[in-house]
Design an enzyme around this catalytic site. Structure first.
Site, PDB file in Angstrom:
ATOM      1  N   GLU A 265       0.723  -1.236  -0.187  1.00 25.88           N
ATOM      2  CA  GLU A 265       0.199   0.127  -0.061  1.00 25.88           C
ATOM      3  C   GLU A 265       1.141   1.363   0.009  1.00 25.88           C
ATOM      4  OE1 GLU A 265      -2.662  -0.164   3.204  1.00 25.88           O
ATOM      5  OE2 GLU A 265      -3.921  -1.616   2.277  1.00 25.88           O
ATOM      6  N   HIS A 284      -8.592   1.069   1.677  1.00 24.08           N
ATOM      7  CA  HIS A 284      -8.210   1.101   3.433  1.00 24.08           C
ATOM      8  C   HIS A 284      -8.827   2.262   4.081  1.00 24.08           C
ATOM      9  CE1 HIS A 284      -4.866  -1.370   5.608  1.00 24.08           C
ATOM     10  NE2 HIS A 284      -6.313  -1.089   6.592  1.00 24.08           N
TER      11      HIS A 284
END
Length: 321
Positions: A265, A284
């Site tokens: 990420e 997220h």
């Protein structure tokens, strides 16, 4: 001497800032994902007594050593895989996490992903936006009577279990570390992970990222699932072998996936998941509703203030390597 807190990866909420001010504590914050050099320079200059960890790549031993006054590391959330907890332990630094503060938001997000997949929302939205109406192609189904399999029975898993029962779903869970009391009369304890995967219509992941859970769901595990099954991941991206998941989704091994986290990420712009229409994606954000962010900030700051002032902090919030 005035105490100082530095928040790495963004500030805490205004309410939490007010708590720090009322306690006579100075606070500073970086932007999201600060470079290591920037972080080291700021910590060396400010010499904080505590750091709050928000959006960062990694808190390693170099960073933990940058302030000679550092007394505590506090995660603005529950997952501490971005902190070298073992290094903190070697340095005698306690690591705190805001366990449970965003559990309701994450559980609701997992439910939202599940419903979006079951009701074929992504394709139906695109269909209508593209001018479609009459020639309907719809593959939605009811969740009533289907089984939810939870991997992890912490607070998020327990909340999600309670949310789906009014829908008429049955629930089973696998968590080798949870006591029997965590399951209750309405949640079956699966004998092991393979049996949970094979018997579930929806599998939702709610386990922390540890060496034991990294790539917990890979190609062999995906092949155990029903071809009509859905996978939901609001835990950590690394719990799933992402290339194996892509192949499973392409090949019809499972029917779909709802993903709020990825590895790495932020994910690459050419991630092959982007091209699949049986996937619902979010960046997220399951645990960062305004409600959850406010509660996480308050719990994080209250724990930091308590520790710095010599008060007791509930052992529930301490993280161990």
């Amino acid at each position: 001497m005035t105490l100082t807190v530095v928040s790495l990866g963004g500030p805490v909420t205004e309410g939490a800032e007010a708590l720090l001010r009322d306690a006579g504590i100075r606070s500073f914050a970086t932007g999201a994902y600060p470079k290591k050099e920037e972080t080291l320079a700021l910590l060396a200059e400010r010499q904080p007594d505590a750091i709050v960890v928000r959006l960062v790549e990694r808190i390693d031993e170099d960073i933990l050593r940058a302030s000679q006054r550092l007394k505590v590391v506090a995660k603005h959330g529950a997952g501490t895989n971005d902190i070298d907890v073992a290094a903190a332990a070697r340095l005698g630094l306690p690591v705190l996490a805001a366990v449970g503060a965003n559990a309701r938001s994450v559980a609701e997000h997992a439910l939202a992903l599940m419903l979006a997949l079951a009701k074929d929302v992504r394709r139906q939205d695109a269909f209508v936006r593209g001018g479609g109406w009459a020639a309907k192609i719809y593959t939605g189904f009811e969740l009533h009577g289907r089984r939810l399999g939870l991997v992890g029975m912490g607070e998020i898993g327990r909340r999600l279990a309670a949310m789906v029962q009014p829908l008429g779903m049955t629930v089973a869970a696998h968590d080798p570390f949870a006591p029997d009391g965590a399951f209750g009369p309405d949640i079956a304890r699966a004998a092991d992970l393979p049996s949970l995967l094979a018997g579930s219509d929806v599998v939702s992941l709610h386990c922390p990222l540890t060496p034991q859970t990294r790539n917990l769901i890979g190609a062999p595990e995906l092949r155990l699932m029903k071809p009509t099954a859905l996978l939901i991941n609001t835990a950590r991206g690394e719990v799933v072998d992402e290339p194996a998941l892509v192949e499973a989704l392409r090949g019809g091994v499972i029917a779909g996936a709802g993903l709020d986290c990825f590895s790495p990420e932020p994910p690459a712009a050419d991630n092959p998941l982007w091209g699949l229409d049986n996937v619902i994606l979010s960046p997220h954000i399951g645990g960062v509703t305004e409600d959850a962010r406010r509660e996480v900030s308050l719990r994080t700051v209250r724990n930091v203030i308590a520790l710095l002032s010599g008060q007791d902090v509930d052992r529930h919030f301490f993280v161990h390597p």
